[in-house]
Design a protein around this motif. Structure first.
Motif, PDB file in Angstrom:
ATOM      1  N   THR A 117      25.963 -24.265 -20.686  1.00 37.82           N
ATOM      2  CA  THR A 117      27.293 -24.740 -21.225  1.00 37.82           C
ATOM      3  C   THR A 117      28.149 -23.473 -22.049  1.00 37.82           C
ATOM      4  O   THR A 117      29.225 -23.379 -22.354  1.00 37.82           O
ATOM      5  CB  THR A 117      27.411 -25.837 -22.423  1.00 37.82           C
ATOM      6  OG1 THR A 117      26.477 -25.270 -23.644  1.00 37.82           O
ATOM      7  CG2 THR A 117      26.676 -27.035 -21.727  1.00 37.82           C
ATOM      8  N   LEU A 118      27.339 -22.387 -22.254  1.00 35.24           N
ATOM      9  CA  LEU A 118      27.781 -21.235 -22.743  1.00 35.24           C
ATOM     10  C   LEU A 118      28.184 -20.337 -21.676  1.00 35.24           C
ATOM     11  O   LEU A 118      27.721 -20.040 -20.619  1.00 35.24           O
ATOM     12  CB  LEU A 118      26.443 -20.617 -23.542  1.00 35.24           C
ATOM     13  CG  LEU A 118      25.716 -21.505 -24.398  1.00 35.24           C
ATOM     14  CD1 LEU A 118      24.514 -20.836 -25.157  1.00 35.24           C
ATOM     15  CD2 LEU A 118      26.601 -22.137 -25.645  1.00 35.24           C
ATOM     16  N   GLY A 119      29.022 -19.445 -22.323  1.00 35.92           N
ATOM     17  CA  GLY A 119      29.716 -18.372 -21.320  1.00 35.92           C
ATOM     18  C   GLY A 119      30.731 -18.746 -20.235  1.00 35.92           C
ATOM     19  O   GLY A 119      30.894 -19.603 -20.081  1.00 35.92           O
TER      20      GLY A 119
END
Length: 268
Positions: free
Chosen positions: A266-268
C-alpha cells in the motif's frame, strides 16, 4: 498418529510432500498419507504452493465482488475471510495464542502453557483485532485503485505467509515442545533449499507485480522481502522467549509476514 515423525522405509514422493503441505496448512480435502520428517521437509518446501492456492481463491472472490460493484471495502473483507475459512482460522488462532504467551511476560514453560489453553486472553484479542483491521484497511486501499492491485496483494500476502513457514522450518531452528506440528517440521528444511524457495517466490511475485511496470515488480519483490523480515523478527523473539517454534508460533509467523507484505504494497 504420533506427533513425532518417524522415517519410513521408502523416500517420499513429490505427491507426498504436496499432501503434507495442503493437508496441514489448509482444510482442502487432501488425505495426509505420511507423517515423517522427510515428508515434512518436502511439505514445508511446498508450503508457498499452498499459499498460492489460498491466495488465488481469496483474490478471485475479492476481484469478482469488486467487478460486480460490491465496492473495495466488501472486496477487502471477503479477501480476508477466504484464507481464514480455508485454514479454519488456525493461523489467526496461532497469532492470538502467541500474543498471549509472549505478552504474559512469564517464563517459557508458563508461556507455552498459556498458549496451549483453548481460551484467548486480552493480548490475543487485541492483536487479533488489530491484525484483521489492518488487513482489511490495506486491501481496501489497494482495491480502491483497481481489482488487479487488490488481487495481486492477496496472492503475494498468502504466498509470503507460507514462505515464512518454510524459513521457520530451516535447520537450526528448534521446536519448543517435543510434540505437535512444530516438533514435526522444526529443523527439517536445509538452509540452501529454503534460500532457493525464497528466490523462486520473489521472482514469481515480482512477475505478478510487473503489471504495474518495472516499479511494480520491484515494489512487489521488496514487499515480499520485508514481509519475510517481519516474520524473522518474530521468529527470533519466539526463539529467545520460548526456546523454539510451535504450531501456534507458525500461525503467528504466517499472519505477521502476510500482513507486513500487504501493508508494504500500500506504500509508495
Amino acid at each position: 498418529m504420533s506427533d513425532t515423525p518417524t522415517a519410513p522405509p521408502t523416500p517420499p514422493t513429490p505427491a507426498d510432500a504436496l499432501r503434507f503441505a495442503f493437508g496441514t496448512l489448509t482444510v482442502l480435502p487432501v488425505r495426509l498419507t505420511r507423517w515423517d520428517r522427510p515428508t515434512a521437509r518436502g511439505g514445508m518446501l511446498c508450503a508457498p504452493l499452498a499459499g498460492l492456492v489460498v491466495g488465488l481463491c481469496a483474490a478471485a472472490l475479492g476481484a469478482v465482488l469488486l467487478l460486480l460493484g460490491g465496492g473495495p471495502l466488501l472486496a477487502a473483507v471477503a479477501t480476508v475471510a477466504v484464507p481464514a475459512g480455508l485454514t479454519r482460522g488456525l493461523h489467526l488462532d496461532g497469532l492470538a495464542d502467541t500474543a498471549d504467551g509472549l505478552g504474559s511476560g512469564k517464563p517459557a514453560d508458563d508461556a507455552l502453557r498459556i498458549m496451549k489453553q483453548s481460551d484467548i486472553g486480552p493480548f490475543g484479542v487485541i492483536v487479533l483485532l488489530l491484525a484483521l483491521l489492518a488487513q482489511v484497511a490495506a486491501l481496501y486501499e489497494l482495491y480502491a485503485t483497481g481489482w488487479a492491485a487488490g488481487a495481486a496483494a492477496a496472492v503475494s500476502g498468502a504466498v509470503t505467509a507460507r514462505l515464512a513457514l518454510t524459513l521457520a522450518s530451516r535447520e537450526g531452528v528448534p521446536a519448543a515442545r517435543p510434540e505437535g506440528l512444530g516438533a514435526a517440521v522444526a529443523g527439517t528444511v536445509p538452509v540452501g533449499r529454503a534460500a532457493v524457495a525464497v528466490l523462486a517466490a520473489v521472482a514469481v511475485l515480482a512477475g505478478l507485480g510487473a503489471y504495474g511496470g518495472a516499479y511494480g515488480a520491484l515494489h512487489a519483490a521488496l514487499a515480499v522481502l520485508l514481509g519475510l523480515a517481519a516474520g524473522e523478527v518474530l521468529l527470533r523473539h519466539c526463539r529467545r522467549r520460548l526456546g523454539g517454534v510451535t504450531g501456534d508460533v507458525f500461525g503467528g509467523l504466517a499472519e505477521t509476514a502476510g500482513l507486513a507484505t500487504i501493508v508494504v504494497l500500500t506504500l509508495g
